[in-house]
Design a protein around this motif. Structure first.
Motif, PDB file in Angstrom:
ATOM      1  N   ALA A  94       0.826  -1.205   0.000  1.00 49.74           N
ATOM      2  CA  ALA A  94       0.000   0.000   0.000  1.00 49.74           C
ATOM      3  C   ALA A  94       0.862   1.259   0.000  1.00 49.74           C
ATOM      4  O   ALA A  94       0.558   2.228  -0.706  1.00 49.74           O
ATOM      5  CB  ALA A  94      -0.940  -0.012   1.203  1.00 49.74           C
ATOM      6  N   LEU A  95       1.941   1.241   0.764  1.00 55.08           N
ATOM      7  CA  LEU A  95       2.845   2.393   0.797  1.00 55.08           C
ATOM      8  C   LEU A  95       3.511   2.615  -0.556  1.00 55.08           C
ATOM      9  O   LEU A  95       3.568   3.744  -1.059  1.00 55.08           O
ATOM     10  CB  LEU A  95       3.912   2.198   1.882  1.00 55.08           C
ATOM     11  CG  LEU A  95       3.452   2.391   3.318  1.00 55.08           C
ATOM     12  CD1 LEU A  95       4.468   1.790   4.291  1.00 55.08           C
ATOM     13  CD2 LEU A  95       3.227   3.868   3.628  1.00 55.08           C
ATOM     14  N   VAL A  96       4.030   1.535  -1.159  1.00 54.14           N
ATOM     15  CA  VAL A  96       4.721   1.674  -2.443  1.00 54.14           C
ATOM     16  C   VAL A  96       3.737   2.119  -3.525  1.00 54.14           C
ATOM     17  O   VAL A  96       4.061   2.973  -4.349  1.00 54.14           O
ATOM     18  CB  VAL A  96       5.452   0.376  -2.830  1.00 54.14           C
ATOM     19  CG1 VAL A  96       6.029   0.479  -4.236  1.00 54.14           C
ATOM     20  CG2 VAL A  96       6.569   0.076  -1.828  1.00 54.14           C
ATOM     21  N   ARG A  97       2.535   1.567  -3.520  1.00 55.18           N
ATOM     22  CA  ARG A  97       1.535   1.997  -4.508  1.00 55.18           C
ATOM     23  C   ARG A  97       1.222   3.493  -4.348  1.00 55.18           C
ATOM     24  O   ARG A  97       1.079   4.220  -5.341  1.00 55.18           O
ATOM     25  CB  ARG A  97       0.273   1.161  -4.402  1.00 55.18           C
ATOM     26  CG  ARG A  97       0.430  -0.240  -4.957  1.00 55.18           C
ATOM     27  CD  ARG A  97      -0.919  -0.975  -5.019  1.00 55.18           C
ATOM     28  NE  ARG A  97      -0.748  -2.346  -5.421  1.00 55.18           N
ATOM     29  CZ  ARG A  97      -0.572  -2.774  -6.662  1.00 55.18           C
ATOM     30  NH1 ARG A  97      -0.523  -1.890  -7.646  1.00 55.18           N
ATOM     31  NH2 ARG A  97      -0.434  -4.059  -6.932  1.00 55.18           N
ATOM     32  N   ALA A  98       1.095   3.961  -3.125  1.00 54.92           N
ATOM     33  CA  ALA A  98       0.841   5.389  -2.891  1.00 54.92           C
ATOM     34  C   ALA A  98       2.003   6.224  -3.418  1.00 54.92           C
ATOM     35  O   ALA A  98       1.792   7.271  -4.046  1.00 54.92           O
ATOM     36  CB  ALA A  98       0.621   5.648  -1.401  1.00 54.92           C
ATOM     37  N   ALA A  99       3.219   5.766  -3.180  1.00 54.18           N
ATOM     38  CA  ALA A  99       4.398   6.497  -3.658  1.00 54.18           C
ATOM     39  C   ALA A  99       4.449   6.516  -5.185  1.00 54.18           C
ATOM     40  O   ALA A  99       4.759   7.554  -5.787  1.00 54.18           O
ATOM     41  CB  ALA A  99       5.667   5.872  -3.084  1.00 54.18           C
ATOM     42  N   LEU A 100       4.153   5.398  -5.816  1.00 58.05           N
ATOM     43  CA  LEU A 100       4.160   5.356  -7.281  1.00 58.05           C
ATOM     44  C   LEU A 100       3.093   6.287  -7.857  1.00 58.05           C
ATOM     45  O   LEU A 100       3.345   6.990  -8.843  1.00 58.05           O
ATOM     46  CB  LEU A 100       3.953   3.922  -7.774  1.00 58.05           C
ATOM     47  CG  LEU A 100       5.112   2.952  -7.511  1.00 58.05           C
ATOM     48  CD1 LEU A 100       4.705   1.532  -7.895  1.00 58.05           C
ATOM     49  CD2 LEU A 100       6.370   3.387  -8.248  1.00 58.05           C
ATOM     50  N   GLY A 101       1.930   6.307  -7.240  1.00 55.97           N
ATOM     51  CA  GLY A 101       0.881   7.218  -7.690  1.00 55.97           C
ATOM     52  C   GLY A 101       1.288   8.670  -7.549  1.00 55.97           C
ATOM     53  O   GLY A 101       1.047   9.488  -8.446  1.00 55.97           O
ATOM     54  N   HIS A 102       1.940   8.981  -6.433  1.00 55.39           N
ATOM     55  CA  HIS A 102       2.383  10.366  -6.222  1.00 55.39           C
ATOM     56  C   HIS A 102       3.506  10.724  -7.194  1.00 55.39           C
ATOM     57  O   HIS A 102       3.527  11.842  -7.731  1.00 55.39           O
ATOM     58  CB  HIS A 102       2.832  10.565  -4.773  1.00 55.39           C
ATOM     59  CG  HIS A 102       2.951  12.002  -4.403  1.00 55.39           C
ATOM     60  ND1 HIS A 102       1.855  12.791  -4.101  1.00 55.39           N
ATOM     61  CD2 HIS A 102       4.029  12.816  -4.331  1.00 55.39           C
ATOM     62  CE1 HIS A 102       2.264  14.019  -3.843  1.00 55.39           C
ATOM     63  NE2 HIS A 102       3.576  14.056  -3.981  1.00 55.39           N
TER      64      HIS A 102
END
Length: 146
Positions: A94-102
């Protein structure tokens, strides 16, 4: 376990305490960052600090930084750590997905990260999310700063 990932813009005492608990899990050599250091990151125009929370407790953290060079905007994921007590429930993903989206939102064409060779589970996660091992050698030079 219900996870909530959010971008931090204001540092609280509970966040500072969470970093003090989590950073040694990333590496025993890492000291807890001060509230001032965390606020510098959280308030930066070229960084985003993310937390994963479960039951009102921070169980994971990640920092995304980005910069511009002649070859384009690039981003790095740094200081990813999920509490050992809750690993395997999706907080890291979830953290990595949020970072990739940002990273996409700020126009980064490439996102990079490094990972300790012993962290096999993390490597599996990164591969699942589209990361490939780079054909390069990373060099580092420690500079003594007062």
């Amino acid at each position: 376990m219900e996870l909530n990932v959010r971008r931090v813009t204001e540092v609280t005492d509970s966040l500072t305490e969470a970093f003090a608990r989590l950073m040694p899990q990333l590496s025993p050599r890492l000291a807890a960052p001060s509230a001032e250091r965390l606020q510098t990151v959280a308030g930066s125009s070229s960084a985003a600090l993310f937390t994963a929370e479960a039951g009102g407790t921070v169980v994971g953290v990640l920092t995304l930084v980005w910069y511009d060079v002649p070859s384009g905007r690039k981003a790095w994921i740094e200081d990813v750590v999920v509490d050992a007590a809750v690993r395997g429930v999706g907080a890291g993903e979830a953290l990595v997905r949020a970072a990739l989206g940002h990273a996409a939102a700020v126009g980064a064409g490439k996102v990079m990260l490094t990972s300790n060779p012993a962290r096999r589970a993390a490597h599996g996660l990164y591969g699942k999310l589209g990361f490939k091992e780079a054909e390069t050698t990373l060099f580092a030079c420690k500079i003594d700063v007062e």
